[in-house]
Design a protein around this motif. Structure first.
Motif, mmCIF file in Angstrom:
data_model
loop_
_atom_site.group_PDB
_atom_site.id
_atom_site.type_symbol
_atom_site.label_atom_id
_atom_site.label_comp_id
_atom_site.label_asym_id
_atom_site.label_seq_id
_atom_site.Cartn_x
_atom_site.Cartn_y
_atom_site.Cartn_z
ATOM 1 N N GLU A 201 31.268 -68.847 16.413
ATOM 2 C CA GLU A 201 29.828 -69.001 16.289
ATOM 3 C C GLU A 201 29.289 -68.098 15.188
ATOM 4 O OE1 GLU A 201 27.880 -68.192 19.925
ATOM 5 O OE2 GLU A 201 28.862 -69.801 21.055
ATOM 6 N N LYS A 202 28.218 -68.555 14.576
ATOM 7 C CA LYS A 202 27.535 -67.716 13.598
ATOM 8 C C LYS A 202 26.953 -66.495 14.317
ATOM 9 C CE LYS A 202 27.774 -70.038 9.675
ATOM 10 N NZ LYS A 202 28.238 -71.344 10.052
ATOM 11 N N PRO A 203 26.896 -65.366 13.644
ATOM 12 C CA PRO A 203 26.429 -64.137 14.306
ATOM 13 C C PRO A 203 24.930 -64.158 14.590
ATOM 14 C CG PRO A 203 26.756 -63.751 11.960
ATOM 15 C CD PRO A 203 27.283 -65.131 12.244
ATOM 16 N N PRO A 204 24.505 -63.516 15.693
ATOM 17 C CA PRO A 204 23.072 -63.385 15.981
ATOM 18 C C PRO A 204 22.488 -62.256 15.147
ATOM 19 C CG PRO A 204 24.333 -62.292 17.687
ATOM 20 C CD PRO A 204 25.345 -62.894 16.738
ATOM 21 N N MET A 205 22.568 -62.426 13.824
ATOM 22 C CA MET A 205 22.226 -61.362 12.891
ATOM 23 C C MET A 205 21.241 -61.870 11.844
ATOM 24 S SD MET A 205 26.067 -59.753 12.386
ATOM 25 C CE MET A 205 25.505 -58.463 11.271
ATOM 26 N N LYS A 206 20.767 -60.949 11.041
ATOM 27 C CA LYS A 206 19.842 -61.294 9.965
ATOM 28 C C LYS A 206 20.382 -60.708 8.668
ATOM 29 C CE LYS A 206 14.926 -60.933 8.704
ATOM 30 N NZ LYS A 206 14.767 -62.392 8.549
ATOM 31 N N ALA A 207 20.483 -61.527 7.631
ATOM 32 C CA ALA A 207 21.017 -61.059 6.351
ATOM 33 C C ALA A 207 20.134 -59.965 5.763
ATOM 34 C CB ALA A 207 21.138 -62.226 5.372
ATOM 35 N N ILE A 208 20.776 -58.983 5.191
ATOM 36 C CA ILE A 208 20.034 -57.888 4.562
ATOM 37 C C ILE A 208 19.418 -58.376 3.257
ATOM 38 C CG2 ILE A 208 21.862 -56.910 3.105
ATOM 39 C CD1 ILE A 208 21.012 -54.137 4.326
ATOM 40 N N LYS A 209 18.324 -57.779 2.865
ATOM 41 C CA LYS A 209 17.691 -58.116 1.599
ATOM 42 C C LYS A 209 18.215 -57.190 0.502
ATOM 43 C CE LYS A 209 13.372 -59.871 3.577
ATOM 44 N NZ LYS A 209 11.890 -59.703 3.641
ATOM 45 N N LEU A 210 18.698 -57.780 -0.576
ATOM 46 C CA LEU A 210 19.164 -56.984 -1.707
ATOM 47 C C LEU A 210 17.957 -56.539 -2.524
ATOM 48 C CD1 LEU A 210 22.234 -59.098 -2.904
ATOM 49 C CD2 LEU A 210 22.097 -57.400 -1.072
ATOM 50 N N ALA A 211 17.936 -55.268 -2.895
ATOM 51 C CA ALA A 211 16.795 -54.721 -3.630
ATOM 52 C C ALA A 211 16.670 -55.406 -4.989
ATOM 53 C CB ALA A 211 16.949 -53.224 -3.806
ATOM 54 N N ASP A 212 15.424 -55.668 -5.384
ATOM 55 C CA ASP A 212 15.192 -56.307 -6.686
ATOM 56 C C ASP A 212 14.972 -55.281 -7.789
ATOM 57 O OD1 ASP A 212 12.774 -55.329 -5.900
ATOM 58 O OD2 ASP A 212 11.779 -57.283 -5.727
ATOM 59 N N ARG A 213 14.996 -54.012 -7.441
ATOM 60 C CA ARG A 213 14.913 -52.964 -8.458
ATOM 61 C C ARG A 213 15.839 -51.817 -8.054
ATOM 62 N NH1 ARG A 213 11.103 -49.290 -6.203
ATOM 63 N NH2 ARG A 213 9.858 -50.267 -4.533
ATOM 64 N N PRO A 214 16.431 -51.109 -9.008
ATOM 65 C CA PRO A 214 17.428 -50.084 -8.693
ATOM 66 C C PRO A 214 16.809 -48.853 -8.041
ATOM 67 C CG PRO A 214 16.918 -50.069 -11.036
ATOM 68 C CD PRO A 214 16.220 -51.260 -10.462
ATOM 69 N N ALA A 215 17.678 -48.034 -7.484
ATOM 70 C CA ALA A 215 17.241 -46.799 -6.845
ATOM 71 C C ALA A 215 16.706 -45.819 -7.885
ATOM 72 C CB ALA A 215 18.408 -46.163 -6.090
ATOM 73 N N ARG A 216 15.750 -45.007 -7.446
ATOM 74 C CA ARG A 216 15.208 -43.954 -8.304
ATOM 75 C C ARG A 216 15.612 -42.599 -7.741
ATOM 76 N NH1 ARG A 216 10.750 -46.324 -6.723
ATOM 77 N NH2 ARG A 216 9.890 -44.323 -6.025
ATOM 78 N N LYS A 217 15.931 -41.699 -8.625
ATOM 79 C CA LYS A 217 16.318 -40.358 -8.206
ATOM 80 C C LYS A 217 15.188 -39.705 -7.410
ATOM 81 C CE LYS A 217 18.280 -36.105 -10.161
ATOM 82 N NZ LYS A 217 18.713 -35.433 -11.411
#
Length: 502
Positions: free
Chosen positions: A361-377
């Motif tokens: 069965e498919k997992p009872p989960m929710k896909a994570i959202k990939l950030a549209d901008r990189p991390a900032r220090k």
């Protein structure tokens, strides 16, 4: 509170004359008194016991302490009562087998009264009534905060290293997990030091209001030879409610067994639950790590390649966990996976892509959202993963900031342990994924690890190949995840610096 120079601990002032302390303050007695060891092993948990040291055959001085408040010279105090918390005892008896901690003292609570007003003989009954009153008042205070949640901000006020110079030091962090019977045990990333045992822990809401919720019971511990940078505290509300329901108190004060609970709010408490649904335990032979769901429709996960060193010859298993009303956990969802792509061993970027086998069965989960901008220090981030054990605990959260950014590496000070490999680093403001955790750092000979020096693969490295694969269903598009650039290879080998470890 200091009894002798080398044995000082913190405590919680719960009334003018009373201090609630933790059993760790009695460690010196435990080390030299077999009779006291026998007492702790045979005493029935849950009984509030009025204590007379002479009755136990233990010198009275061993139960006398110096209580310091602010810059005062201190006042003598004596242990008048104690109890062993059944919730904590059950939790440590049935969990944490691989942890090196003083299990006999972890579930012990002490009530210390200033010596100038300590009762004797005929006044013992009034002491008992006063203890019951102050415990009821403390229970009401802890109830105001409501039920604790993972991700909640907490504040510790303590006296590190038993030194009054550091008195009332403040440290903040978040609740990473709630474990054990009735969630009696708080795991958090708040910095604590020896001597902080017995310190009060406060819940801090988004308005800056504070409310007492716990007490530190272990500032350090050893897990499989590793010293995790995490702190254990007792969740006071369920523990206090249990002692208030003991036969001694129940017969006389039944009206105090229930407490009015007021909501104590903080930001993002609902989003934490959604974030937990994006990760699962990944097991492959003796190895385990954390997998991140990146596409619900196809059941596609990413994790670290080093978690799957024996794949595809060994079956890959997924599981998500849910708590039940005990210290045990059960699997909410289980499946087997197929390896789609894995970077070569010891080769950047240490990534594996998996899919759920179609017969599950498919997992009872929710896909994570990939950030549209990189991390900032310097920006605030969270990690979420399954450290310490693959045998059924819900994911643990730690907080930190982005310490450094490179095109091929993201560095944070989130607290990272074994089992976190493959977990996400997410932006605290929107919970979008900024990177995939690969390792922490270790000393040259590998004898010391540094849990708060964490390296992750930046989202800009992952986004393109993953999107191409999800669009085309062609594993060849994932070849770009294997990096041959010698500068990138040298960076990920941390040459000529520290070797990595998870």
């Amino acid at each position: 509170m200091n009894s002798i120079p080398w044995c000082g601990h913190s405590g919680i002032s719960i009334a003018k004359c009373w201090v609630l302390a933790h059993g760790s303050i009695l460690a010196p007695i435990l080390a030299r008194s077999p009779k006291f060891v026998h007492l702790l092993r045979t005493w029935r948990p849950g009984d509030l016991t009025m204590l007379g040291a002479s009755e136990l055959g233990i010198p009275t001085d061993d139960f006398t302490f110096r209580i310091h408040r602010d810059d005062s010279s201190g006042d003598a105090g004596k242990v008048v009562a104690f109890w062993i918390c059944p919730l904590l005892k059950d939790t440590f008896d049935h969990s944490f087998e691989s942890w090196t901690v003083c299990r006999l003292l972890l579930p012990v609570f002490l009530l210390i009264k200033r010596e100038s007003v300590v009762s004797t003989g005929k006044e013992e009954e009034s002491d008992k009534a006063e203890i019951e009153r102050v415990l009821r008042e403390l229970t009401k205070q802890t109830a105001i905060g409501g039920k604790l949640k993972k991700g909640a901000v907490v504040e510790l006020i303590s006296t590190p290293f038993e030194n009054l110079f550091f008195a009332d030091s403040i440290s903040r962090g978040i609740i990473g997990n709630l474990l054990g019977t009735e969630q009696c045990l708080i795991l958090m990333d708040v910095a604590a030091f020896p001597g902080c045992e017995g310190s009060p822990l406060f819940l801090v809401n988004d308005r800056g209001d504070r409310n007492i919720c716990g007490m530190v019971i272990a500032s350090s511990s050893c897990y499989r030879g590793e010293w995790p940078n995490c702190t254990f505290a007792v969740n006071l509300l369920p523990s206090l409610k249990l002692i208030l329901q003991s036969q001694i108190i129940k017969d006389e004060y039944p009206q105090y067994l229930t407490c009015t609970v007021f909501p104590f709010t903080w930001r993002n408490r609902l989003e934490i639950g959604a974030l937990e649904k994006s990760v699962a335990i990944v097991k492959c032979g003796p190895n385990w790590g954390t997998g991140i769901l990146v596409d619900e429709q196809s059941g596609t996960f990413v994790t670290c390649a080093h978690v799957l060193t024996t794949a595809p010859n060994t079956i890959v298993q997924f599981a998500t966990m849910t708590s039940i009303a005990s210290c045990k956990r059960r699997s909410e969802w289980f499946a087997e996976g197929k390896l789609i792509y894995k970077t070569p061993d010891n080769q950047p970027y240490d990534i594996a892509v998996l899919r759920i086998d179609s017969k599950f069965e498919k997992p009872p989960m929710k896909a994570i959202k990939l950030a549209d901008r990189p991390a900032r220090k310097g920006e605030q981030v969270l990690s979420i993963a399954f450290p310490f054990s693959s045998k059924g605990r819900s994911p643990t959260i730690t907080s930190g900031i982005v310490s450094k950014t490179l095109s091929c590496m993201l560095q944070t000070n989130c607290c990272i342990q074994n089992g976190v490999s493959g977990g996400p680093i997410v932006r605290r403001t929107d919970f979008q994924m900024l990177g995939l955790i690969v390792c922490n750092a270790a000393s040259t000979n590998g004898s010391i690890s540094y849990p708060k020096l964490c390296m992750a693969i930046p989202i800009n490295v992952l986004r393109g190949p993953l999107n191409n694969y999800l669009r085309t269903n062609d594993p060849q598009t994932l070849q770009d995840l294997t990096q041959h650039d010698q500068n990138v290879v040298a960076t990920w080998n941390l040459r000529p610096f520290l070797p990595s470890s998870i």
